[in-house]
Write an enzyme that holds these catalytic residues in place. Structure first.
Site, PDB file in Angstrom:
ATOM      1  N   GLU A   7       0.839  -1.204   0.000  1.00 36.56           N
ATOM      2  CA  GLU A   7       0.000   0.000   0.000  1.00 36.56           C
ATOM      3  C   GLU A   7       0.869   1.247   0.000  1.00 36.56           C
ATOM      4  O   GLU A   7       1.786   1.385   0.817  1.00 36.56           O
ATOM      5  CB  GLU A   7      -0.957   0.025   1.193  1.00 36.56           C
ATOM      6  CG  GLU A   7      -1.851   1.265   1.173  1.00 36.56           C
ATOM      7  CD  GLU A   7      -3.073   1.159   2.072  1.00 36.56           C
ATOM      8  OE1 GLU A   7      -3.650   2.211   2.385  1.00 36.56           O
ATOM      9  OE2 GLU A   7      -3.452   0.032   2.456  1.00 36.56           O
ATOM     10  N   GLU A  44       4.728   5.065   4.014  1.00 38.42           N
ATOM     11  CA  GLU A  44       4.145   6.340   4.449  1.00 38.42           C
ATOM     12  C   GLU A  44       5.272   7.301   4.832  1.00 38.42           C
ATOM     13  O   GLU A  44       6.229   6.897   5.485  1.00 38.42           O
ATOM     14  CB  GLU A  44       3.207   6.109   5.648  1.00 38.42           C
ATOM     15  CG  GLU A  44       2.580   7.353   6.237  1.00 38.42           C
ATOM     16  CD  GLU A  44       1.793   8.150   5.209  1.00 38.42           C
ATOM     17  OE1 GLU A  44       2.110   9.345   5.050  1.00 38.42           O
ATOM     18  OE2 GLU A  44       0.883   7.581   4.561  1.00 38.42           O
ATOM     19  N   ASP A  82      -3.746  12.361  -3.084  1.00 39.31           N
ATOM     20  CA  ASP A  82      -4.050  13.776  -3.287  1.00 39.31           C
ATOM     21  C   ASP A  82      -4.566  13.978  -4.711  1.00 39.31           C
ATOM     22  O   ASP A  82      -3.868  13.642  -5.671  1.00 39.31           O
ATOM     23  CB  ASP A  82      -2.786  14.609  -3.053  1.00 39.31           C
ATOM     24  CG  ASP A  82      -3.081  16.097  -2.929  1.00 39.31           C
ATOM     25  OD1 ASP A  82      -3.977  16.580  -3.656  1.00 39.31           O
ATOM     26  OD2 ASP A  82      -2.419  16.772  -2.121  1.00 39.31           O
ATOM     27  N   THR A 106     -13.713   3.152   5.695  1.00 43.25           N
ATOM     28  CA  THR A 106     -13.149   4.042   6.706  1.00 43.25           C
ATOM     29  C   THR A 106     -14.256   4.887   7.340  1.00 43.25           C
ATOM     30  O   THR A 106     -15.333   5.067   6.766  1.00 43.25           O
ATOM     31  CB  THR A 106     -12.099   4.985   6.102  1.00 43.25           C
ATOM     32  OG1 THR A 106     -12.745   5.876   5.174  1.00 43.25           O
ATOM     33  CG2 THR A 106     -11.015   4.203   5.365  1.00 43.25           C
TER      34      THR A 106
END
Length: 238
Positions: A68, A93, A143, A216
């Site tokens: 991911e 991340e 984004d 989520t």
């Protein structure tokens, strides 16, 4: 505070150069996040090296591996790892509090099939992930860079699609999700034109949210407010 770079592409999706995407303010780590990084990094953390990982050594077994890109605070990634113990998971991340939160949640959940990078995703993909080694690549809610003059900063471009194709095994899937409809249309246009992929949608557009992607809290709230989310899944066929 550190600078985070992203790639810039021309209108045909050809890589031009790295540009500064934004200046990342690391933010303060909570005590729990800091403790999780200190205690869990030796077992779940992956230090970047420009040589391909041997996944069987990293996880101590042969298994399908899911990667991911940009897992945020990591709650969904940890849930996926917990729900699919037969698979290996790697998360990337750049936001350190997100890394700390992910490691904390993973420790609480008792997952052993998750590893985490705190590094630039493009470098990890280019140099640390072997070609043909991944069963699925996930890119959830990147984004959207919604202003037209910023579209060149969007991560889903022709060369990025080719990079992901190389890293997937034959039959592996690139799974994207966005809550910005225009970006989903951009993703679809890029991926339909990308060689070596087949859209898993029956009508050639988007797919329903698959069971493996958790809903989520943000997304559930959006549904209540009438906001949409678009999932795209493309299989590597060549």
């Amino acid at each position: 505070m550190s600078e985070v770079t992203t790639a810039e592409f021309n209108e045909e999706g050809k890589y031009l150069r790295k540009i500064r995407s934004f200046v990342l303010r690391e933010g303060r780590l909570t005590k729990g996040q800091a403790q999780a990084i200190e205690s869990q990094w030796p077992t779940m953390g992956l230090d970047y090296s420009p040589t391909p990982l041997v996944l069987s050594d990293v996880f101590g077994r042969e298994a399908d591996t899911v990667l991911e890109i940009g897992f945020g605070m990591g709650a969904s990634l940890v849930q996926m790892a917990k729900d699919a113990p037969e698979q290996n998971f790697i998360g990337i991340e750049v936001h350190k509090p997100g890394v700390g939160s992910c490691l904390s949640d993973a420790a609480i959940a008792g997952v052993t099939n998750l590893r985490v990078y705190h590094h630039d995703a493009m470098e990890v993909l280019e140099h640390a992930i072997a070609d043909g080694s991944l069963a699925r690549v996930q890119l959830f809610f990147p984004d959207p860079w919604h202003k037209k003059r910023h579209h060149k900063r969007r991560i889903v471009q022709a060369e990025f699609a080719e990079l992901i194709r190389r890293k997937l095994k034959i039959g592996g899937v690139f799974h994207m999700a966005t809550d910005w409809e225009e970006y989903s249309e951009h993703m679809l246009e890029v991926m339909q034109a990308a060689p070596g992929y087949k859209n898993q949608s029956s009508d050639g557009t988007v797919v329903p949210r698959p069971d493996h992607r958790p809903l989520t809290k943000f997304e559930a709230r959006g549904h209540r407010l009438g906001h949409g989310v678009w999932d795209l899944m493309f299989e590597r066929i060549a």
